[in-house]
Design an enzyme around this catalytic site. Sequence first.
Site, mmCIF file in Angstrom:
data_model
loop_
_atom_site.group_PDB
_atom_site.id
_atom_site.type_symbol
_atom_site.label_atom_id
_atom_site.label_comp_id
_atom_site.label_asym_id
_atom_site.label_seq_id
_atom_site.Cartn_x
_atom_site.Cartn_y
_atom_site.Cartn_z
ATOM 1 N N ASP A 59 0.868 -1.183 0.000
ATOM 2 C CA ASP A 59 0.000 0.000 0.000
ATOM 3 C C ASP A 59 0.903 1.230 0.000
ATOM 4 O OD1 ASP A 59 -1.886 1.942 0.302
ATOM 5 O OD2 ASP A 59 -2.781 1.123 2.133
ATOM 6 N N ASP A 82 -2.829 2.359 -5.982
ATOM 7 C CA ASP A 82 -1.815 2.395 -4.932
ATOM 8 C C ASP A 82 -1.645 1.091 -4.169
ATOM 9 O OD1 ASP A 82 -4.372 2.676 -3.925
ATOM 10 O OD2 ASP A 82 -3.798 4.059 -2.326
ATOM 11 N N GLU A 83 -2.424 0.070 -4.479
ATOM 12 C CA GLU A 83 -2.336 -1.186 -3.740
ATOM 13 C C GLU A 83 -2.148 -2.363 -4.695
ATOM 14 O OE1 GLU A 83 -5.361 -1.784 -0.710
ATOM 15 O OE2 GLU A 83 -5.917 0.335 -0.828
#
Length: 412
Positions: free
Chosen positions: A9, A105-106
């Site tokens: 993350d 973003d992950e």
Amino acid sequence: MDRIILHSDLNAFYASVACLYHPELRGKPVAVCGSVEQRHGIILASTPEAKACNVKTGDAAWQARQKCPNLILVEPHMEQYVLFSTRAREIYADYSPAVEPFGLDESWIDLTGSGTFADAIHTADIIRERIRRELGLTVSIGVSFNKSMAKIGSDLRKPDYTNPIPREGLQEIVWPLPAQDLWGVGRATRGKLARYGIDTIGRLAQTDPEQLRRLFGVNGYTLWQLANGMDQEPVAKTGSARVVKSIGNSTTTPRDLVTEQDIRVTAMLLAESVAERMREQQFKCQTVQVGIRRANLASCERQERLPFPSCTARRIGDAATRLILANWTGDPIRSLGVRGCNLVCDAFPQMSLLAELQQEQKQEDLERTVQNIRHRFGHFSIRRGSMLPEQTLTNLDIRDKASAQSIAFFRR
């Protein structure tokens, strides 16, 4: 043998990228925010300095400024986020062929078979160091035995930590956490769990699964499995196509919707976008779902089954309008979402002798023609007459991400 899964993350991703392009912002309270003029003024990400003032993702811009008067707001730049997201995934791919993105973003990374659990922790540390050195960003990484536990791990400590959750640590590390920390527990589910005294993941895990099934349907049993560490969902291999379960779009309108006409034109605007995307991907939907968010930010979802699968804006828009009006209390509406669900493949359409289906096919052919004109000459080259008097609401290309901001009505 247990799997070994990482969940990465990227910390305060949008805000961190903004600081890379504007180094003078480092160390200051910064938040990435949508257009206030278009009423998309919602905080999308913030730096640790802003978070220290309790600025949260989802806050309205005015709320954030009340909490942090010296807050610096910057506009989003999607092309920058895509660039850094792609570079991060290229780093992950050096360690596994199975990298599954979850937003920009992950990502999950499957390290099963590449060593021990301790080796995976070491690999996570190497990835964090590379992200910091090569991209100038930080990342928190959860290491665990399945996807849901790895995701919980990445949230345990931020920024720039490796957080392991071995199977033997499930009850000690995970069970004391709030129920909303479990993947799949949104605001509505959290509230309902709280009404039954289920406030932690441990209480959820120890609740009779049949009681949860009665309260939440099939999803209740799924939550019980996740809380007990029984998630068996695999990590998709890099480049593999994800199964498309629904196609939708939503927007915060430039002004509140206060009349039936406001609702009709906005629902049709969204339906056109949804229908166009379904045709491009060769799908038809069997169910139409709407999300309604009122001016007081209260929200609800409703859905309707169609008499037959469709990919026309007319049928989807009519169903969406019926649902919205049937659940409209007269209060101003701030945001609407329209989604086509229960998709079926339309790669090999068949002719029908039924009059209603023949009429549907004519409508689909008409909309495909309009779609082709728009692709050649621009979205506004051809428009519905009903939308011309309401240009405050309809004078945007709903498929342009710079013009419309999605609202998370539809949760996993």
